[in-house]
Design a protein around this motif. Structure first.
Motif, PDB file in Angstrom:
ATOM      1  N   GLY A  27      46.076  47.694  34.630  1.00  0.00           N
ATOM      2  CA  GLY A  27      46.753  46.429  34.913  1.00  0.00           C
ATOM      3  C   GLY A  27      46.266  45.285  34.054  1.00  0.00           C
ATOM      4  N   THR A  28      45.261  45.551  33.187  1.00  0.00           N
ATOM      5  CA  THR A  28      44.710  44.510  32.323  1.00  0.00           C
ATOM      6  C   THR A  28      45.535  44.407  31.042  1.00  0.00           C
ATOM      7  OG1 THR A  28      42.508  45.061  33.148  1.00  0.00           O
ATOM      8  CG2 THR A  28      42.616  43.668  31.183  1.00  0.00           C
ATOM      9  N   THR A  29      45.743  43.175  30.593  1.00  0.00           N
ATOM     10  CA  THR A  29      46.435  42.936  29.326  1.00  0.00           C
ATOM     11  C   THR A  29      45.473  42.271  28.358  1.00  0.00           C
ATOM     12  OG1 THR A  29      48.605  42.705  30.371  1.00  0.00           O
ATOM     13  CG2 THR A  29      48.349  41.729  28.192  1.00  0.00           C
ATOM     14  N   PHE A  30      45.474  42.725  27.115  1.00  0.00           N
ATOM     15  CA  PHE A  30      44.605  42.175  26.081  1.00  0.00           C
ATOM     16  C   PHE A  30      45.494  41.487  25.038  1.00  0.00           C
ATOM     17  CE2 PHE A  30      42.603  45.763  28.059  1.00  0.00           C
ATOM     18  CZ  PHE A  30      41.298  45.332  28.275  1.00  0.00           C
ATOM     19  N   PRO A  31      45.433  40.170  24.959  1.00  0.00           N
ATOM     20  CA  PRO A  31      46.339  39.449  24.055  1.00  0.00           C
ATOM     21  C   PRO A  31      46.002  39.687  22.584  1.00  0.00           C
ATOM     22  CG  PRO A  31      44.757  37.950  25.053  1.00  0.00           C
ATOM     23  CD  PRO A  31      44.568  39.261  25.734  1.00  0.00           C
ATOM     24  N   ALA A  32      47.003  39.570  21.750  1.00  0.00           N
ATOM     25  CA  ALA A  32      46.807  39.705  20.312  1.00  0.00           C
ATOM     26  C   ALA A  32      45.974  38.543  19.791  1.00  0.00           C
ATOM     27  CB  ALA A  32      48.156  39.752  19.609  1.00  0.00           C
ATOM     28  N   VAL A  33      45.173  38.814  18.782  1.00  0.00           N
ATOM     29  CA  VAL A  33      44.427  37.763  18.094  1.00  0.00           C
ATOM     30  C   VAL A  33      45.289  37.269  16.943  1.00  0.00           C
ATOM     31  CG1 VAL A  33      42.349  37.223  16.774  1.00  0.00           C
ATOM     32  CG2 VAL A  33      42.214  38.796  18.730  1.00  0.00           C
ATOM     33  N   GLY A  34      45.583  35.972  16.940  1.00  0.00           N
ATOM     34  CA  GLY A  34      46.459  35.438  15.913  1.00  0.00           C
ATOM     35  C   GLY A  34      47.923  35.704  16.243  1.00  0.00           C
ATOM     36  N   PRO A  35      48.786  35.632  15.244  1.00  0.00           N
ATOM     37  CA  PRO A  35      50.225  35.856  15.483  1.00  0.00           C
ATOM     38  C   PRO A  35      50.486  37.244  16.064  1.00  0.00           C
ATOM     39  CG  PRO A  35      49.848  34.935  13.294  1.00  0.00           C
ATOM     40  CD  PRO A  35      48.501  35.289  13.836  1.00  0.00           C
TER      41      PRO A  35
END
Length: 437
Positions: free
Chosen positions: A181-189
């Motif tokens: 259920g964890t989301t890891f956001p993108a670094v940069g665009p």
């Protein structure tokens, strides 16, 4: 191969599929040269061609399998090297899987055999239970050396299986990885969004693998989600013939990944354990007769990719030269034979600066094969020792593989560090140096 199934039998979709597979076999025997059990044992019935004859007779006669048939089917690793070698395109994978289901349904195994298989089928797909089992195994592990091994290569005893299980247990367990259920956001665009299979045994034994995948992907602009309510992929119990539970797991995962597609879209469903990836890519086939899930299963199978496939489409940064590190690349059977992925991992390692060496007899299985190294420990150990000797011949600094089962199996026979391919790629593009336990 000539078959004589009745019209009533052929009305069963599984038998109809088996008939098609059997008829494709032309008895050429090319498969025997690449079959690990035939190479070791020299018994025609322990070759794909021999097993195909046994399966044909078992299905065609529609009688319960005999102990002798079960013995030879059990010795199959499902490495699928025969499918790579076969000039006629025989789908041995679907045939051997069907045979295992038939055996599970119609053959009563000896009591201790049933106990071991039941324990494995309930413990390994559940990370919580598997972690408890590993903690218990750590405590009992010193006893393993005192247990007798099997003196008969082809008839493992319950004690030899317990000994193998304890010997494979790690001395230390790492801290758990991130929760589902964890989301890891993108670094940069943001360049894409993927789901990453959380896994079962791997998240207990080596959560560092998925951490490395997440670090590399997010560093290159890819958002990564660990889907909530995801289950075991079903690979381990699928190869034990537990068809009903395998399909239940598949349906659970399909629902979980479809929910993520609806929530934010997915470019791919990524898998860092190639044994799992081979089965997930086969969901479309496994659920082909399910009117509710057939289309969704096909969609999921089309989205499933090994981590190396997806990373191969990214333009990786390479800030650190690694040309002083010699890597022996072990191509997991489920990757090279099951998914037909052979060059991408090696190309990625080479492009990021590693010196990559092929391993002699790279087509032969290391003996892991899911639960095989527990259920057939003597054959598995001989295959492992053969693999380790071949690896040693190229004098590597590290061994890279794309499947946790292979990693654990090979590491049990060598002091050379065994790491996942994605860990090396993460290290080469800005991540930490791999630190296998």
């Amino acid at each position: 191969m000539k078959t004589e199934f009745s019209p009533t039998q052929l009305a069963d979709p599984d038998i109809a599929e088996a008939d098609k597979i059997l008829r494709a076999c032309v008895h050429c025997g090319f498969c025997t040269a690449t079959c690990p059990t035939y190479v070791l044992l020299g018994d025609e019935l322990d070759s794909p061609r021999g097993r195909i004859y046994l399966i044909k007779e078992m299905l065609q006669s529609d009688k319960p399998p005999t102990a002798d048939v079960v013995k030879h089917i059990d010795r199959c690793l499902s490495c699928l090297a025969c499918m790579t070698t076969c000039p006629s395109g025989v789908n041995y994978m679907h045939l051997i899987d069907q045979a295992r289901v038939r055996i599970e349904q119609q053959y009563k195994r000896p009591f201790w055999d049933r106990v071991v298989r039941e324990a494995l089928s309930w413990m390994m797909p559940h990370p919580g239970m598997f972690r408890l089992g590993m903690w218990a195994a750590r405590i009992v592990r010193p006893v393993a050396a005192l247990l007798p091994g099997s003196h008969d290569l082809t008839h493992p005893t319950v004690l030899s299986r317990v000994k193998a299980m304890l010997s494979l247990a790690p001395k230390h367990l790492p801290e758990p990885g991130p929760d589902s259920g964890t989301t890891f956001p993108a670094v940069g665009p943001k360049r894409g969004r993927v789901a990453l299979l959380h896994g079962c045994a791997q998240q207990v034994l080596a959560p560092r693998i998925n951490r490395a995948a997440i670090n590399l992907l997010t560093r290159h602009g890819i958002e990564v989600v660990l889907a909530a309510d995801e289950a075991c992929c079903g690979a381990l119990i699928h190869h034990l013939g537990r068809d009903t539970r395998t399909l239940e797991y598949a349906r659970t995962n399909i629902k979980a990944w479809l929910a993520e597609i609806e929530r934010g879209g997915l470019d791919a469903i990524l898998v860092t354990t190639s044994g799992c990836g081979t089965v997930i890519k086969d969901y479309g086939y496994l659920l082909r007769e399910d009117p509710e899930y057939a289309a969704a299963a096909a969609k999921v199978s089309a989205l499933a990719k090994d981590i190396s496939e997806y990373v191969g489409g990214l333009e990786l940064s390479s800030p650190r030269a690694r040309d002083d590190v010699v890597v022996a690349y072990h191509s997991a059977c489920s990757l090279q034979h099951g998914q037909k992925i052979t060059q991408i991992p090696k190309e990625l390692l080479s492009k990021t600066g590693f010196v990559v060496k092929d391993i002699p007899e790279g087509h032969l299985c290391c003996g892991s094969a899911g639960t095989y190294n527990i259920l057939q420990p003597d054959i598995a150990t001989r295959l492992r020792d053969r693999k380790v000797a071949n690896i040693a011949s190229v004098k590597p600094d590290m061994i890279a593989a794309g499947n946790i089962g292979c990693m654990v199996q090979i590491a049990s026979g060598t002091e050379v560090p065994v790491v996942h391919t994605i860990e090396l790629l993460d290290w080469a593009t800005g991540g930490p140096r791999p630190a296998p336990h």
